[in-house]
Motif scaffolding. Structure first.
Motif, short mmCIF file in Angstrom:
data_model
loop_
_atom_site.label_atom_id
_atom_site.label_comp_id
_atom_site.label_asym_id
_atom_site.label_seq_id
_atom_site.Cartn_x
_atom_site.Cartn_y
_atom_site.Cartn_z
N PRO A 27 0.81 -1.22 0.00
CA PRO A 27 0.00 0.00 0.00
C PRO A 27 0.85 1.27 0.00
O PRO A 27 1.84 1.37 0.72
CB PRO A 27 -0.80 -0.13 1.30
N VAL A 28 0.43 2.21 -0.83
CA VAL A 28 1.03 3.54 -0.85
C VAL A 28 -0.12 4.53 -0.77
O VAL A 28 -0.86 4.74 -1.73
CB VAL A 28 1.86 3.78 -2.12
N GLY A 29 -0.31 5.13 0.40
CA GLY A 29 -1.47 5.99 0.61
C GLY A 29 -2.74 5.17 0.51
O GLY A 29 -2.91 4.17 1.20
N ASP A 30 -3.64 5.58 -0.37
CA ASP A 30 -4.95 4.94 -0.47
C ASP A 30 -5.03 3.91 -1.59
O ASP A 30 -6.11 3.42 -1.90
CB ASP A 30 -6.04 6.00 -0.67
N THR A 32 -2.65 0.68 -3.99
CA THR A 32 -1.45 -0.15 -4.07
C THR A 32 -0.41 0.53 -4.96
O THR A 32 -0.71 1.42 -5.76
CB THR A 32 -1.76 -1.54 -4.64
N LEU A 33 0.80 0.08 -4.81
CA LEU A 33 1.89 0.57 -5.65
C LEU A 33 1.56 0.36 -7.13
O LEU A 33 1.77 1.25 -7.96
CB LEU A 33 3.17 -0.17 -5.26
N LEU A 34 1.01 -0.80 -7.47
CA LEU A 34 0.67 -1.09 -8.87
C LEU A 34 -0.41 -0.15 -9.39
O LEU A 34 -0.32 0.34 -10.53
CB LEU A 34 0.22 -2.54 -8.99
N GLU A 35 -1.41 0.13 -8.58
CA GLU A 35 -2.47 1.05 -9.02
C GLU A 35 -1.92 2.45 -9.27
O GLU A 35 -2.39 3.16 -10.17
CB GLU A 35 -3.59 1.07 -7.99
N THR A 210 9.37 13.01 -9.88
CA THR A 210 9.68 12.06 -8.81
C THR A 210 10.13 10.73 -9.40
O THR A 210 9.56 10.25 -10.39
CB THR A 210 8.43 11.84 -7.94
N TRP A 211 11.14 10.15 -8.78
CA TRP A 211 11.61 8.82 -9.19
C TRP A 211 12.05 8.08 -7.93
O TRP A 211 13.08 8.36 -7.36
CB TRP A 211 12.76 8.94 -10.18
N LEU A 212 11.22 7.17 -7.47
CA LEU A 212 11.52 6.42 -6.25
C LEU A 212 11.32 4.93 -6.51
O LEU A 212 10.20 4.47 -6.76
CB LEU A 212 10.61 6.86 -5.10
N ASP A 213 12.40 4.21 -6.47
CA ASP A 213 12.35 2.75 -6.58
C ASP A 213 12.00 2.19 -5.21
O ASP A 213 12.78 2.29 -4.26
CB ASP A 213 13.71 2.22 -7.04
N VAL A 214 10.81 1.62 -5.08
CA VAL A 214 10.36 1.09 -3.79
C VAL A 214 10.82 -0.37 -3.69
O VAL A 214 10.05 -1.30 -3.93
CB VAL A 214 8.83 1.21 -3.65
N ALA A 222 9.02 6.09 2.60
CA ALA A 222 9.27 7.23 1.71
C ALA A 222 8.14 7.39 0.70
O ALA A 222 7.70 8.51 0.40
CB ALA A 222 10.60 7.04 0.99
N ALA A 223 7.64 6.26 0.16
CA ALA A 223 6.56 6.32 -0.82
C ALA A 223 5.29 6.87 -0.19
O ALA A 223 4.57 7.69 -0.80
CB ALA A 223 6.31 4.94 -1.40
N ASN A 224 4.98 6.45 1.02
CA ASN A 224 3.79 6.95 1.70
C ASN A 224 3.94 8.42 2.09
O ASN A 224 2.96 9.17 2.07
CB ASN A 224 3.47 6.08 2.90
N GLU A 225 5.15 8.83 2.43
CA GLU A 225 5.38 10.24 2.72
C GLU A 225 5.09 11.08 1.48
O GLU A 225 4.47 12.16 1.56
CB GLU A 225 6.81 10.45 3.19
#
Length: 402
Positions: A27-30, A32-35, A210-214, A222-225
């Motif tokens: 999950p990233v915020g509300d 998924t990462l894929l969504e 933005t470029w963040l490899d999770v 970091a992704a949720n921030e």
């Protein structure tokens, strides 16, 4: 245009959060990462093709056969044999130009737009201060791609390969001719080298967002921030908020969530559907309380992610941590998130101690783990999926599931 999303990896660097789920479903915020990857490309592609592997059935079950009215076709990469091999799995489906995106990387919509606007084949590139850890791009006089050099000691430019591409269907012929690399994998950058050798022009799509490899556990934070930083100021209350609750800054209480009397919430904070907070709880920082999760009496949660149905019932502190689905934190459990020497917290990734770059980092707890009452979890410790601690235990070393 198709959007081919690579989502087959096992995510071993993300353990224990990937012991029971594929990484793209973190999950990233509300969402998924894929969504989130889908959302970046939704305006420039007509159909998605998702390349699955590890726990691929879970991805299909969670996402379904379409996303925001865009059809999704799933293809399977049986073995993790490299990026070119993953892209090749889309060959039976794709019959026109397509983008290649990673299912575990946070970018913004300007990246797929730049690739889609390029004529034919293109590589996305971004400026970085120190490109030695990346594929480094050199350009010709006309701005097209001249060369990609992997992790050079003396980089010729500061342009890093983002790992996202635009291709024409003819690339599949070149993938078939791509040999294995020294790592024993079929690399898409090798395929690109063959295209260049045969005189194909490859555009370089400049990207400044933005470029963040999770890829590692602290990057979930970091992704949720980043996701919560998008919140507008002010409170958006859809669920139930009792009298005596104090909500400050950007706070979203989703429908079906309940915040009980005495709770104090300093945003950015997201309280998902079905979650319960309080009474007398304190939430602050970039915190996500997942669907059905519970934060109870005299609990403080700071800058953390609680996944679905996690429970921190009472008298506990959780800071700068990630708690997986169905985690149960026993009463009096406390998480340390700061070293006494004030150095960056280190965390073991695939057996090696890695500097996270974070001064504050707490615990990474896998799905369905449980802590006994009065447990202490040291900064940067991992508790594996389904693992437990004894009452009063002090955990200073990782305890991972087999």
């Amino acid at each position: 245009m198709y959007g081919v999303v690579l989502a087959a990896g096992r995510g071993t660097r993300m353990r224990p959060l990937t012991d029971r789920r594929p990484k793209p479903l973190l999950p990233v915020g509300d969402r998924t990462l894929l969504e989130r990857v889908f959302d970046t490309a939704i305006d420039v592609v007509d159909e998605f093709v998702v390349v699955t592997g590890y726990r691929g059935a879970a991805i299909r079950e969670a996402i379904g056969e379409s996303y925001r009215d865009h059809p999704i076709t799933y293809v399977r990469q049986e073995e993790a044999l490299g990026t070119a091999h993953a892209v090749a799995q889309a060959d039976p489906v794709v019959d026109e130009d397509f983008l290649v995106l990673n299912g575990d990387v946070i970018v913004d919509a300007s990246l797929p737009r730049a690739l889609a606007d390029a004529a034919g084949t293109a590589v996305a590139a971004t400026e970085v201060p120190d490109p030695r850890a990346y594929g480094v791009i050199s350009t010709a006089e006309d701005g097209s791609l001249a060369e990609i050099v992997e992790k050079p000691a003396d980089p010729p430019t500061t342009l890093a390969n983002v790992g996202c591409y635009a291709f024409e269907p003819s690339v599949f012929e070149y993938i078939e001719r791509t040999p294995t690399s020294e790592r024993g994998e079929y690399e898409i950058t090798t395929t690109i080298e063959h295209l260049l050798t045969d005189g194909h022009r490859i555009d370089v799509a400049s990207y400044e967002g933005t470029w963040l490899d999770v890829g590692r556990p602290w990057e979930v934070l970091a992704a949720n921030e980043l996701a919560l930083a998008e919140f507008a100021d002010g409170v958006k209350q859809v669920g139930t908020v009792e009298e005596g609750v104090h909500l400050h800054g950007p706070v979203l209480v989703e429908g079906g969530a309940t915040v009980r009397s005495g709770a104090y919430v300093e945003g950015p904070v997201l309280i998902r559907e079905g979650a319960e907070v309080g009474p007398n709880a304190y939430l602050r920082g970039s915190t996500v309380v997942g669907p059905g999760a519970h934060v109870g009496h005299s609990v403080e949660v700071k800058n953390s992610v609680l996944m679905a149905d996690a429970s921190v019932g009472h008298l506990s502190y959780v800071g700068d941590s990630v708690l997986g689905r169905d985690v149960n934190v026993g009463a009096g459990t406390n998480v340390a998130n700061l070293r006494h020497d004030d150095a960056n917290v280190r965390l073991r990734v695939k057996g090696e101690s890695v500097d996270t770059g974070r001064r504050k980092l707490g615990a990474i707890v896998g799905d369905a783990a449980k802590t006994g009452i009065n447990t202490s979890l040291n900064a940067g410790v991992k508790l594996g999926a389904g693992e437990t601690t004894d009452p009063g235990e002090v955990l200073t070393r990782d305890r991972l599931s087999e």
